[in-house]
Design an enzyme around this catalytic site. Structure first.
Site, short mmCIF file in Angstrom:
data_model
loop_
_atom_site.label_atom_id
_atom_site.label_comp_id
_atom_site.label_asym_id
_atom_site.label_seq_id
_atom_site.Cartn_x
_atom_site.Cartn_y
_atom_site.Cartn_z
N ASP A 158 -21.97 3.96 47.08
CA ASP A 158 -21.56 2.74 47.78
C ASP A 158 -20.76 1.86 46.83
OD1 ASP A 158 -22.79 1.22 50.56
OD2 ASP A 158 -21.82 -0.05 49.05
N ASN A 183 -27.93 1.81 59.81
CA ASN A 183 -27.77 0.58 60.56
C ASN A 183 -26.99 0.85 61.85
OD1 ASN A 183 -29.00 -1.01 58.53
ND2 ASN A 183 -27.08 -1.10 57.38
N GLN A 228 -24.57 -3.13 60.88
CA GLN A 228 -23.53 -2.11 60.68
C GLN A 228 -22.17 -2.77 60.55
OE1 GLN A 228 -23.37 0.90 63.74
NE2 GLN A 228 -21.95 2.19 62.58
N HIS A 232 -23.40 6.48 58.96
CA HIS A 232 -23.68 6.78 57.56
C HIS A 232 -25.14 6.47 57.28
CE1 HIS A 232 -22.02 2.75 58.10
NE2 HIS A 232 -22.87 2.34 57.17
N HIS A 252 -27.76 5.42 54.54
CA HIS A 252 -27.90 4.82 53.21
C HIS A 252 -29.06 5.48 52.48
CE1 HIS A 252 -25.44 1.05 53.89
NE2 HIS A 252 -25.70 1.35 55.14
P1 5GP Z 1 -23.18 -0.69 56.92
O1 5GP Z 1 -23.25 -2.18 56.68
O2 5GP Z 1 -22.12 -0.34 57.94
O3 5GP Z 1 -24.50 -0.05 57.22
O4 5GP Z 1 -22.76 -0.06 55.53
C1 5GP Z 1 -21.43 0.05 55.12
C2 5GP Z 1 -21.47 0.30 53.64
O5 5GP Z 1 -20.20 0.77 53.25
C3 5GP Z 1 -21.76 -0.96 52.82
O6 5GP Z 1 -22.92 -0.76 52.04
C4 5GP Z 1 -20.50 -1.14 51.99
O7 5GP Z 1 -20.77 -1.60 50.69
C5 5GP Z 1 -19.91 0.27 51.97
N1 5GP Z 1 -18.48 0.30 51.82
C6 5GP Z 1 -17.56 -0.44 52.50
N2 5GP Z 1 -16.32 -0.12 52.11
C7 5GP Z 1 -16.46 0.86 51.17
C8 5GP Z 1 -15.50 1.59 50.40
O8 5GP Z 1 -14.29 1.43 50.49
N3 5GP Z 1 -16.01 2.51 49.52
C9 5GP Z 1 -17.35 2.74 49.39
N4 5GP Z 1 -17.74 3.66 48.50
N5 5GP Z 1 -18.27 2.06 50.11
C10 5GP Z 1 -17.82 1.13 50.99
#
Ligand code: 5GP
Ligand code: ZN
Length: 114
Positions: free
Chosen positions: A30, A87, A94, A100, A102
């Protein structure tokens, strides 16, 4: 999905810090880690949220969990433990609309989550 960040990672257009890959799945670190180990495991095929899953995806989701367990072991987390979560939509927190999982570890996790 041409406009999806994680599809671009799955097809190689954007190169994250990959820790595991197979035909169906990609796992990478992440960008904004919330624990010493914070890895995202994604299906390469675009599925926006948990709400879009069908019975055809049962094996895929099983593979996602098994890949997370393998990566956790590779990261030295298996015995002390770790957390996996997905999420969904606004209340779930999300922000990227391509499913995805985590994988968080390397510190003790609080409960309930925020
Ligand atoms: P969500 O909030 O949708 O469950 O998680 C999205 C995750 O994607 C977050 O933890 C955020 O830090 C990660 N993320 C967002 N953009 C990028 C990116 O460009 N590269 C990587 N490696 N992680 C990302
Ligand atoms: Zn996508």
């Amino acid at each position: 999905m041409t406009d999806c960040l994680f599809c671009k990672m799955a097809n190689g257009e954007i190169k994250p810090d990959v820790v595991y890959e197979n035909e169906q799945l990609l796992a990478f670190r992440d960008l904004n880690p919330q624990a010493p180990v914070h890895i995202l495991v994604i299906p390469k095929r675009h599925i926006a949220t948990l709400n879009e899953l069908t019975g055809d995806d049962d094996a895929l989701l099983g593979s996602l969990s098994r890949a997370a367990a393998k990566i956790a072991a590779d990261e030295g987390l298996a015995e002390r433990g770790y957390r996996t979560l997905i999420n969904c939509n606004a209340d779930g927190g999300q922000t990227v609309f391509h499913i995805h999982l985590h994988l968080l570890g390397g510190r003790s996790m609080g409960w309930p989550p925020g």
